[in-house]
Design an enzyme around this catalytic site. Structure first.
Site, PDB file in Angstrom:
ATOM      1  CG  ASP A  18      -0.221  -4.041  13.244  1.00 57.33           C
ATOM      2  OD1 ASP A  18      -0.563  -4.492  12.162  1.00 57.33           O
ATOM      3  OD2 ASP A  18      -0.322  -2.837  13.545  1.00 57.33           O
TER       4      ASP A  18
ATOM      5  CB  CYS B 266      -2.615  -7.504   5.279  1.00 59.92           C
ATOM      6  SG  CYS B 266      -0.934  -8.106   5.385  1.00 59.92           S
TER       7      CYS B 266
ATOM      8  NE  ARG C 199      -3.390   0.171   2.895  1.00 63.97           N
ATOM      9  CZ  ARG C 199      -4.543   0.641   2.445  1.00 63.97           C
ATOM     10  NH1 ARG C 199      -5.209  -0.025   1.532  1.00 63.97           N
ATOM     11  NH2 ARG C 199      -5.038   1.765   2.896  1.00 63.97           N
TER      12      ARG C 199
END
Ligand code: EPU
Length: 453
Positions: free
Chosen positions: A310, A120, A96
């Site tokens: 994350d 992702c 990205r």
């Protein structure tokens, strides 16, 4: 099927791993180099595929990237030029990052072309904030087949922006655009992740004038020119936490060389509450599992200084070993529990819910997204054949495979290469029994940056 890692689990991890610069900072600092008039030097750069991707994208735009030493990148932006659309598309792959090239390229060349983005699959991941921000600076956004063309016929001008959500990428978009825009920019509702503050440090070294207030407001005074920087990247706090969770889940211990305490504080509190023990030294942090069982807990992911989204996936695997019911409410991404399905096949008991199981106001509450999880433990995990869904989910499968009895075949591990440097070697250094086999005819991109690209 891609690459397969065969893991013979059931052994505690035990040893030392070195963690280098943060993936989610290094790639942005590389983009910042485009803004300078002289070469930039970035240190502590890990060998991960995202770095290879950005190196390629910079190369396509005329930036000469060299690696004079291990972990050191020199980026010379003297001859920045437009790249061919098809080349950008081919290079960007699943990343990205290209969206962040917009501001710097429009400043340098007057236009930018950004291919459709990957990343992702952990939610919709739109780019509306990015495009709104660019328009507020005076950019014209022209959606074309296969991507977006950005121009600024009247130049980019400072502006007042109020972000609807403290998005990391949109905040970086503002920073990378505002530093050379004409006049002042005020950004309200900014993200203040450590990686963003390190990007602010880089831009300040380049000659930018940026103030960060306590109330999520960032003020930038545009300057006419910027120079190159020399900077050492902060350590990857996601990789650090991932190894810590491997220690918890396998009842082992890992010394993470390079880990630093300030960026890990929120994680360390949770690690302690679950029952883990740690020692902070000048060289890194040692994470240990307690001899006894882990304790369950309830937590919500959030923007910094909250518990990072994350960190969630590897922690969920560790919580399958806790004594009781744990609750995790994901408030950053709407669809980040898909990875739990395969854990169920390994023996974990995880139920996902559409309801908000937490007190933090969450954007996904009334919608149909399964964004809360209840994890019942302890459950014995069994080895299985599992397919990596995304970067963090993929690493968490490795943690599950290490904790499980028997053999697991983890397929598609090239996705993990995007953000975890030499992870198979590190697993071996921790005493894990792993075997990497390639099933594709094309050799994988292992993230090595060639000496001269
Ligand atoms: N969002 C929008 N519109 C936008 C941009 C974001 O609705 O234009 C939403 C997203 O869909 C998401 C939320 O805002 O629900 C937060 O997204 P954010 O922009 O903060 O994320 P990002 O910049 O795309 C970076 C990291 C992610 C990390 C998040 C949150 C990079 C390259 N990626 O993504 O890292 O999870 O911030 O901290 O820096 C990873 O490393 O595995 C990873 C996914």
């Amino acid at each position: 099927m891609g690459e397969v890692l065969t893991v013979q689990g059931g052994r505690p991890v035990d040893g030392t791993v070195a963690v280098r610069g943060a993936k989610n900072f290094v790639s942005k600092a590389m983009v910042a180099a485009l803004l300078g008039e002289t070469p930039s030097v970035l240190r502590n750069v890990p060998e991960i595929r995202d770095v290879t991707v950005v190196t390629g994208l910079l190369g396509l735009h005329g930036v000469d990237v060299t690696q004079p030493d291990d972990g050191v990148l020199v980026m010379d932006p003297t001859d920045v030029e437009s790249a061919h659309v098809a080349d950008i598309d081919a290079h960007a792959g699943a990343s990205r990052i290209p969206i962040l090239f917009c501001g710097p390229l429009v400043h340098r060349l007057g236009e930018a072309f950004i291919p459709d983005l990957g990343g992702c699959r952990i939610g919709d991941r739109p780019i509306n904030y990015h495009l709104d921000v660019l328009r507020q600076f005076g950019a014209v956004v022209d959606k074309r087949e296969g991507g977006i063309r950005i121009t600024a016929p009247d130049g980019l001008r400072g502006t007042r922006i109020d972000l609807p959500y403290p998005s990391v990428g949109a905040t970086e978009q503002v920073l990378l655009t505002a530093v050379r825009a004409e006049g002042f920019t005020e950004l309200r509702g900014a993200a203040t992740e450590p990686e963003i503050l390190d990007l602010v440090a880089v831009l300040q070294k380049m000659g930018a004038i940026i103030g960060v207030d306590t109330d999520r407001t960032i003020r930038v005074e545009g300057v006419e020119r910027l120079r190159g920087y020399d900077h050492r990247a902060l350590t990857d706090r996601i990789e650090t936490a991932s190894w810590a969770c491997a220690a918890l889940a396998t009842r082992g211990q890992v010394f993470v060389r390079g880990a630093t305490q300030p960026e890990m504080m929120t994680f360390l509190n949770v690690f302690r509450k679950v029952g883990g023990e740690f020692d902070v030294t000048d060289e890194g942090i040692r994470f240990r599992s307690p001899g006894s069982r882990l304790r369950p807990l309830a937590l919500e992911t959030d923007v910094h200084p909250g518990f990072m989204t994350d960190w969630q996936q590897p922690l969920v695997v560790a919580l399958t070993q806790a004594d009781g019911l744990s609750i995790v409410h994901e408030t950053v991404y709407e669809n980040r529990f898909g990875f739990t399905k395969a854990l169920g096949g390994m023996g974990a008991r995880i139920q996902v819910y559409r309801e908000c199981l937490g007190s933090t106001p969450c954007r996904f509450g009334g919608a149909q997204f399964r964004h809360s999880a209840a994890i019942s433990g302890p459950t014995a995990l069994r080895g299985d054949d599992i397919v990596v869904p995304d970067l963090r989910g993929g690493f968490s499968y490795l943690v599950a495979a290490l904790a499980a009895t028997g053999v697991s075949r983890v397929q598609g591990i090239e996705l993990i290469d995007r953000g975890y440097e030499r992870f198979a070697e590190k697993l071996e250094a921790l005493g894990a029994d792993v075997d990497w086999t390639s099933t594709s005819s094309v050799p994988p991109a292992r993230g090595r940056v060639p000496a001269h690209v």
